[in-house]
Design a protein around this motif. Structure first.
Motif, short mmCIF file in Angstrom:
data_model
loop_
_atom_site.label_atom_id
_atom_site.label_comp_id
_atom_site.label_asym_id
_atom_site.label_seq_id
_atom_site.Cartn_x
_atom_site.Cartn_y
_atom_site.Cartn_z
N SER A 88 -7.66 7.25 9.57
CA SER A 88 -8.89 7.90 10.01
C SER A 88 -8.55 8.91 11.10
CB SER A 88 -9.88 6.86 10.54
OG SER A 88 -9.30 6.11 11.59
N LEU A 89 -9.56 9.67 11.47
CA LEU A 89 -9.46 10.50 12.65
C LEU A 89 -10.02 9.71 13.82
CD1 LEU A 89 -10.69 13.91 11.22
CD2 LEU A 89 -8.44 13.45 12.19
N VAL A 90 -9.44 9.82 14.99
CA VAL A 90 -9.91 9.04 16.13
C VAL A 90 -11.36 9.36 16.44
CG1 VAL A 90 -9.20 10.68 17.91
CG2 VAL A 90 -9.27 8.22 18.43
N SER A 91 -11.78 10.57 16.05
CA SER A 91 -13.16 11.00 16.33
C SER A 91 -14.14 10.57 15.26
CB SER A 91 -13.20 12.53 16.44
OG SER A 91 -12.69 13.11 15.24
N SER A 92 -13.66 9.95 14.18
CA SER A 92 -14.53 9.59 13.06
C SER A 92 -14.46 8.10 12.81
CB SER A 92 -14.12 10.34 11.80
OG SER A 92 -14.79 9.83 10.67
N ALA A 93 -15.58 7.53 12.38
CA ALA A 93 -15.62 6.10 12.10
C ALA A 93 -15.12 5.77 10.70
CB ALA A 93 -17.06 5.60 12.26
N ILE A 94 -15.00 6.75 9.82
CA ILE A 94 -14.71 6.47 8.41
C ILE A 94 -13.22 6.23 8.21
CG2 ILE A 94 -14.85 7.31 6.05
CD1 ILE A 94 -17.19 9.07 6.96
N GLN A 95 -12.89 5.09 7.61
CA GLN A 95 -11.50 4.75 7.31
C GLN A 95 -11.28 4.83 5.80
OE1 GLN A 95 -10.24 1.11 9.25
NE2 GLN A 95 -11.23 1.68 11.17
N TYR A 96 -10.17 5.46 5.43
CA TYR A 96 -9.79 5.60 4.03
C TYR A 96 -8.58 4.73 3.76
CZ TYR A 96 -12.94 9.60 4.11
OH TYR A 96 -14.05 10.40 4.24
N PHE A 97 -8.66 3.97 2.67
CA PHE A 97 -7.65 2.96 2.39
C PHE A 97 -6.65 3.41 1.34
CE2 PHE A 97 -8.95 -0.90 4.59
CZ PHE A 97 -10.22 -0.56 5.03
N GLY A 98 -5.42 2.88 1.49
CA GLY A 98 -4.43 3.01 0.46
C GLY A 98 -4.60 1.94 -0.59
N ALA A 99 -3.72 1.95 -1.59
CA ALA A 99 -3.82 1.00 -2.69
C ALA A 99 -3.30 -0.38 -2.30
CB ALA A 99 -3.06 1.51 -3.90
N GLY A 100 -2.58 -0.47 -1.19
CA GLY A 100 -2.13 -1.76 -0.71
C GLY A 100 -0.74 -2.15 -1.18
N THR A 101 -0.18 -3.13 -0.47
CA THR A 101 1.08 -3.77 -0.86
C THR A 101 0.78 -5.24 -1.12
OG1 THR A 101 2.51 -2.30 0.42
CG2 THR A 101 3.37 -4.49 -0.11
N ARG A 102 1.11 -5.68 -2.33
CA ARG A 102 0.89 -7.09 -2.67
C ARG A 102 2.13 -7.87 -2.28
NH1 ARG A 102 -3.17 -10.24 -3.47
NH2 ARG A 102 -4.14 -8.69 -4.82
N LEU A 103 2.00 -8.76 -1.28
CA LEU A 103 3.10 -9.57 -0.80
C LEU A 103 2.95 -11.00 -1.31
CD1 LEU A 103 5.57 -10.14 1.05
CD2 LEU A 103 3.94 -10.57 2.90
N SER A 104 3.99 -11.49 -1.95
CA SER A 104 4.01 -12.89 -2.40
C SER A 104 5.13 -13.60 -1.66
CB SER A 104 4.25 -12.97 -3.91
OG SER A 104 3.20 -12.34 -4.61
N VAL A 105 4.81 -14.70 -1.01
CA VAL A 105 5.79 -15.50 -0.28
C VAL A 105 5.98 -16.81 -1.02
CG1 VAL A 105 6.42 -16.54 1.92
CG2 VAL A 105 5.05 -14.45 1.88
N LEU A 106 7.22 -17.06 -1.45
CA LEU A 106 7.51 -18.26 -2.24
C LEU A 106 8.21 -19.33 -1.40
CD1 LEU A 106 8.80 -16.46 -5.46
CD2 LEU A 106 6.46 -17.12 -4.88
#
Lengths: 112, 116
Positions: free
Chosen positions: A94-112
């Motif tokens: 986001s921009l520090v001056s804006s409230a809107i956050q845009y997300f990435g697709a993410g990282t899927r973490l699996s812990v075995l």
């Protein structure tokens, strides 16, 4: 215009290991936030970085740490992995001056 | 403590059957309320932000409204491609002492399925 990019997309680790996740913010954005999303839950705030400093932190242990670089990209590090750390890790910019956050697709973490 | 509750948890609609999703919140000074759409295995996609009671926003078949205690996401004549999880989030105002400006508090989401 590239959006928020995260790498890797998937990761498999064993208990006790350490992991580093990476995020490049949307072009022009200066603030990066990290969230953890367990299956069937809403995202939970981990921390937020601005001007290379951690500005806010959610209710996560010190095993979770991060960094922001001069080009605004960011890393999330998790030490001594536990089974319960298995989740989708989301980066938002986001921009520090804006409230809107845009997300990435993410990282899927699996812990075995 | 700031909280967001979404209902219902899951909703199944036939194509063309309009309905509403609810998001109720408690926050010490609302800076903004946000709606996101999330497809399986993907990150949330921004839909709307609302800042004050009475405000409304529209996008295609979706309309978001805001009161002092809750928000509604109205879906008119939905199509199968509207199937997704809809997340509501709030952000606190910077004017409040101890505020957590910047962080979003999310609900657990409403999983919407629209069948033909």
């Amino acid at each position: 215009d590239a959006g928020v990019t995260q790498s890797p997309t998937h990761l498999i680790k064993t208990r006790g290991q350490q992991v580093t996740l990476r995020c490049s913010p949307k072009s022009g954005h200066d603030t990066v936030s990290w969230y953890q999303q367990a299956l069937g839950q809403g995202p939970q705030f981990i921390f937020q970085y601005y001007e290379e400093e951690e500005r806010q932190r959610g209710n996560f242990p010190d095993r979770f740490s991060g960094h922001q670089f001069p080009n605004y990209s960011s890393e999330l590090n998790v030490n001594a992995l536990l089974l319960g750390d298995s989740a989708l890790y989301l980066c938002a910019s986001s921009l520090v001056s804006s409230a809107i956050q845009y997300f990435g697709a993410g990282t899927r973490l699996s812990v075995l | 403590e700031d909280q967001v509750t979404q209902s219902p948890e899951a909703l199944r609609l036939q194509e063309g059957e309009s309905s509403s999703l609810n998001c109720s919140y408690t926050v010490s000074g609302l800076r903004g309320l946000f709606w996101y759409r999330q497809d399986p295995g993907k990150g949330p996609e921004f839909l709307f932000t609302l800042y004050s009671a009475g405000e409304e926003k529209e996008k295609e078949r979706l309309k978001a409204t805001l009161t002092k205690k809750e928000s509604f996401l109205h879906i008119t004549a939905p199509k199968p491609e509207d199937s997704a999880t809809y997340l509501c989030a709030v952000q606190a105002s910077a004017r409040d002492r101890g505020s957590t400006l910047g962080r979003l508090y999310f609900g657990r989401g409403t999983q919407l399925t629209v069948w033909p």
